[in-house]
Design an enzyme around this catalytic site. Structure first.
Site, PDB file in Angstrom:
ATOM      1  N   TYR A  26       0.791  -1.226   0.000  1.00 18.63           N
ATOM      2  CA  TYR A  26       0.000   0.000   0.000  1.00 18.63           C
ATOM      3  C   TYR A  26       0.826   1.281   0.000  1.00 18.63           C
ATOM      4  CZ  TYR A  26      -3.423  -3.470   1.411  1.00 18.63           C
ATOM      5  OH  TYR A  26      -4.208  -4.590   1.469  1.00 18.63           O
ATOM      6  N   ASP A 137       2.092  -3.013  16.583  1.00 19.58           N
ATOM      7  CA  ASP A 137       2.953  -3.680  15.597  1.00 19.58           C
ATOM      8  C   ASP A 137       4.431  -3.443  15.913  1.00 19.58           C
ATOM      9  OD1 ASP A 137       3.448  -5.383  13.490  1.00 19.58           O
ATOM     10  OD2 ASP A 137       3.377  -3.808  11.962  1.00 19.58           O
TER      11      ASP A 137
END
Length: 373
Positions: A26, A137
């Site tokens: 992305y 994350d």
């Protein structure tokens, strides 16, 4: 041209893209510079056109949280502009990441070096948690390293706020090797403790120089965790058998951390164990971790500018996202004891600026002060 478009055009002219340094599904990251000063920056171009409903949520989150979080151990967002169907985030430029440093076998880590990286990680994370932001994350390649050695938490695409404790959240976050067992069992209600588990895995990886808990699937990840730390009991972790995706994984005995981290000090093992407690509510917080005796015992943390640095900069073909890492390892299981051999290798780093070599032909010794650390 209206005022908003004019302002956006002016911002766009301020930054120049020089070369591509990474690409993911992305986004594409470029090394760039400020046109007027030549200052190096990173420009993250998010491919907005890929999303039929408009802008990707991860882009919105990243802009939102980086605008709110200003701290020396969190990457700085310098500017945002749009071009065609893309959103561009201008970020401070950082030379490498912790994963590159861990994998660079020409580098020697002294106990004080690991302590310094851990202190900076916990400082940045404490600031995020104090401002009610979960990162979700944390892993070595999301901990970037500046030219002066400062560690900065980056990639807030999965971050979210947690001010409302009764709000359901997705369990499909955190790269698998760093994901805590409550998420693997499908918990939709969780806290800042999920980030602390990830930091514990990073702490272990800094000592081992390879990932600590590398599972090949979600089920294998649970088995890998339980083989290393023992299968949790109801007393250790009340209610875990009632979590949405709970399945019995097998009974594994609890192995003392000392059996793997043979050269670690008692304080080191104590802090590591408190990051990897099964019961999330009993896991240490980032603030408590910063006050742990580990950080106040000798050797003191290495000054950031004296930390080992990568011998190479970003590889232009390195992907932005490495979902489960890319390290060659024994696929027969976690092999925790077998991997301890990585600690015993003779390692030699290049001489530092003062011409002093950092050579070691021993296991890393975390139990006493090391000269020159």
């Amino acid at each position: 041209m209206d005022a908003v478009e004019k302002a956006n055009t002016e911002r766009q002219k301020r930054w120049v893209k020089d070369r591509k340094v990474g690409e993911g599904t992305y986004a594409v990251v470029y090394q760039g510079r400020e046109a007027s000063t030549g200052r190096k920056v990173a420009i993250k171009k998010i491919k907005v056109g890929q999303f039929k409903d408009g802008l990707d949520m991860s882009a919105i989150r990243e802009v939102k949280y980086l605008r709110e979080l200003k701290h020396q151990n969190v990457i700085e967002l310098l500017d945002v502009f749009s071009s065609k169907t893309n959103l561009n985030l201008v970020l401070e430029f950082l030379d490498s990441d912790l994963e590159m440093i861990i994998r660079d076998k020409t580098l020697v880590f002294l106990p004080a070096d690991i302590k310094s990286w851990m202190a900076m990680t916990f400082r940045g994370l404490e600031f995020c948690h104090r401002n009610f932001v979960l990162h979700r994350d944390l892993k070595p390649n999301n901990l970037l390293i500046s030219s002066d050695g400062e560690l900065k938490i980056a990639d807030f695409g999965l971050a979210r706020d947690f001010a409302d404790p009764g709000y359901k959240m997705t369990c499909q976050v955190i790269t698998r090797w760093y994901r805590p067992p409550e998420l693997l069992f499908g918990s939709r209600y969780y806290s800042s403790a999920v980030d602390i588990w990830s930091v514990g895995c990073i702490f272990a990886e800094l000592m081992l120089r390879i990932p600590y808990l590398p599972g090949e699937s979600d089920m294998d990840q649970l088995k890998t965790i339980f083989r290393a730390l023992g299968t949790p009991t109801e007393e250790e972790w009340p209610g875990h058998t009632k979590l949405p995706d709970y399945v019995p994984v097998g009974q594994f005995p609890k192995t003392p951390l000392r059996d793997l981290f043979t050269a670690a000090s008692a304080d080191t093992l104590n802090l590591l164990s408190k990051c990897l407690i099964y019961e999330p509510r009993k896991r240490i917080t980032a603030r408590e971790a910063l006050n742990h005796p580990y950080f106040f015992a000798l050797p003191y943390p290495t000054f950031p500018s004296k930390l080992p640095k990568c011998s190479t900069h970003f590889n232009s073909s390195r992907p932005l996202e490495e979902v489960d890492g890319n390290v060659e390892m024994n696929s027969t299981g976690p092999g925790v004891k077998a991997r301890n051999g990585a600690l015993k290798r003779k390692l030699t780093s290049p001489a530092d600026g003062e011409g002093k070599g950092r050579s070691i032909a021993r296991r890393l010794d975390f139990s006493r002060h090391t000269p020159g650390s």
